[in-house]
Write a protein that holds these residues in place. Structure first.
Motif, short mmCIF file in Angstrom:
data_model
loop_
_atom_site.label_atom_id
_atom_site.label_comp_id
_atom_site.label_asym_id
_atom_site.label_seq_id
_atom_site.Cartn_x
_atom_site.Cartn_y
_atom_site.Cartn_z
N ARG A 76 0.77 -1.14 0.03
CA ARG A 76 0.13 0.31 -0.29
C ARG A 76 0.55 1.39 -0.22
NH1 ARG A 76 -3.71 -1.32 5.32
NH2 ARG A 76 -2.16 -2.22 5.42
N ILE A 77 2.12 0.59 0.22
CA ILE A 77 2.91 2.00 0.21
C ILE A 77 3.26 2.79 -1.12
CG2 ILE A 77 5.08 2.90 1.40
CD1 ILE A 77 4.87 1.48 4.08
N ARG A 78 3.33 4.16 -1.28
CA ARG A 78 3.81 4.41 -2.89
C ARG A 78 4.42 5.88 -2.61
NH1 ARG A 78 -1.00 6.43 -5.95
NH2 ARG A 78 0.73 7.31 -6.72
N ILE A 79 6.09 5.69 -2.59
CA ILE A 79 6.63 6.96 -2.40
C ILE A 79 7.37 7.63 -3.71
CG2 ILE A 79 8.65 7.71 -1.52
CD1 ILE A 79 9.82 5.27 -0.38
N GLU A 80 6.67 8.62 -3.89
CA GLU A 80 7.12 9.49 -5.11
C GLU A 80 7.44 10.90 -4.81
OE1 GLU A 80 5.60 9.14 -7.62
OE2 GLU A 80 3.96 8.34 -6.86
N ARG A 81 9.15 9.70 -5.12
CA ARG A 81 10.56 11.51 -5.64
C ARG A 81 9.92 13.28 -6.03
NH1 ARG A 81 14.75 12.29 -2.30
NH2 ARG A 81 16.42 12.88 -3.94
N VAL A 82 10.79 13.41 -5.14
CA VAL A 82 10.75 15.63 -5.82
C VAL A 82 12.11 15.65 -5.86
CG1 VAL A 82 9.71 17.49 -5.74
CG2 VAL A 82 7.60 15.80 -5.64
N ASP A 83 12.71 15.56 -6.71
CA ASP A 83 13.87 15.92 -6.73
C ASP A 83 14.30 18.00 -7.14
OD1 ASP A 83 15.45 13.45 -6.73
OD2 ASP A 83 14.85 13.20 -8.49
N GLY A 84 15.38 18.43 -6.90
CA GLY A 84 16.06 19.76 -6.92
C GLY A 84 14.95 20.94 -6.00
N GLU A 85 14.96 20.33 -5.00
CA GLU A 85 13.97 21.33 -4.32
C GLU A 85 15.57 22.00 -2.80
OE1 GLU A 85 11.38 22.82 -4.46
OE2 GLU A 85 10.84 22.18 -6.44
N LYS A 86 15.26 22.62 -2.84
CA LYS A 86 16.44 22.87 -1.63
C LYS A 86 16.06 23.43 -0.06
CE LYS A 86 19.60 26.61 -0.22
NZ LYS A 86 20.50 27.77 -0.26
N TYR A 87 14.71 23.63 -0.23
CA TYR A 87 13.78 23.79 1.02
C TYR A 87 12.41 23.08 0.86
CZ TYR A 87 16.57 27.92 1.72
OH TYR A 87 18.36 28.41 2.16
N PHE A 88 11.95 22.82 1.83
CA PHE A 88 10.98 22.04 2.07
C PHE A 88 9.29 23.21 1.65
CE2 PHE A 88 7.64 20.71 4.65
CZ PHE A 88 6.56 19.19 3.49
N ASN A 89 8.13 22.71 1.33
CA ASN A 89 7.45 23.85 0.67
C ASN A 89 6.68 22.81 1.18
OD1 ASN A 89 4.97 24.96 -0.78
ND2 ASN A 89 6.26 26.48 -1.31
N LEU A 90 5.71 23.32 2.39
CA LEU A 90 4.85 22.16 2.57
C LEU A 90 3.12 22.22 1.60
CD1 LEU A 90 2.93 21.80 6.13
CD2 LEU A 90 1.47 22.04 4.71
N GLY A 91 2.68 22.82 1.02
CA GLY A 91 1.85 23.40 0.20
C GLY A 91 1.66 22.70 -1.31
N LYS A 92 2.89 22.53 -1.27
CA LYS A 92 3.23 22.58 -2.87
C LYS A 92 3.69 21.06 -2.65
CE LYS A 92 5.57 25.29 -5.20
NZ LYS A 92 7.75 26.54 -6.11
N ALA A 93 4.03 19.81 -1.27
CA ALA A 93 4.17 18.65 -1.67
C ALA A 93 3.02 18.12 -1.02
CB ALA A 93 5.34 18.34 -0.46
N TYR A 94 1.90 18.90 -0.24
CA TYR A 94 1.30 17.88 0.15
C TYR A 94 -0.34 18.05 -0.91
CZ TYR A 94 2.37 16.43 4.42
OH TYR A 94 2.94 15.82 5.80
N ASN A 95 -0.60 19.70 -1.93
CA ASN A 95 -0.91 18.93 -2.80
C ASN A 95 -0.58 18.21 -3.87
OD1 ASN A 95 -2.68 21.78 -1.74
ND2 ASN A 95 -1.68 23.35 -3.27
#
Length: 203
Positions: free
Chosen positions: A59-78
């Motif tokens: 059931r676990i899926r990992i979706e990787r986003v590369d190239g981000e220096k800082y965490f952006n909660l809005g973008k990540a959770y959206n």
């Protein structure tokens, strides 16, 4: 081809992680206990090293986003919520633990035009240890209701206020806000840690 309809009873957990694998590995086992959780989407927001989990639950899926220096909660959770296949979403932080002595889904049936959140005001009942205060960002909502208000704001920088802003817009849209841990039943609790850890990946 007709679009496949979402199962109205299906539930996805969505979590975003940037360099927080240690608490995630400690908590994720509690998320998997209820077989009604259809999937767990982990958005790996440019963690270094790349996020790897020991648990091989399908059931676990990992979706990787590369190239981000800082965490952006809005973008990540959206992103994670848009990718979810279920009609209901439970938003978890990496350090949220589901209490195995209670049944979260049965306790919070998510009626029409309702969403549930944590409640920082309950901090006085745990001696300010942070078990309740920092669950304010926890969210249980129908995916369609989340998308109708545009999800989290992606222009907010730094830690805090993203949850309050979203909840205000959801209530303005006509939804009612229910509160987690009413009657002090600890359905979800936050694993306490140093305050510096909370904001270390933000700009």
């Amino acid at each position: 081809m007709a679009k496949k309809k979402e199962n109205p009873e299906s539930i996805s957990i969505v979590c975003a992680c940037m360099n927080r694998s240690k608490p995630l590995k400690a908590c994720i086992g509690s998320w998997l206990l209820d077989k009604r959780i259809n999937e767990i989407i982990i958005v790996d927001w440019s963690s270094s090293p790349k996020l790897k989990l020991d648990n091989q639950d399908p059931r676990i899926r990992i979706e990787r986003v590369d190239g981000e220096k800082y965490f952006n909660l809005g973008k990540a959770y959206n992103l994670g919520i848009k990718l979810a296949k279920s009609s209901k979403i439970i938003k978890m932080d990496t350090d949220y633990f589901i209490n195995p002595y209670y049944n979260l889904i049965d306790e919070l049936p998510l009626p029409k035009e309702t969403f549930y959140t944590g409640n920082w005001e309950l901090h006085k009942y745990d001696g300010d240890m942070g078990f309740f205060r920092y669950t304010n960002g926890w969210l249980y909502i129908k995916k369609d209701d989340f998308l109708k208000v545009g999800g989290y704001r992606e222009d907010l920088q730094g830690y805090g206020w993203d949850d309050s802003d979203l909840y205000q817009r959801l209530m303005q849209s006509g939804l009612s806000r229910g509160t987690l841990n009413l009657n002090l039943i600890p359905l979800i609790f936050h694993v306490p840690h140093n305050h510096n850890v909370r904001a270390e990946n933000y700009q």
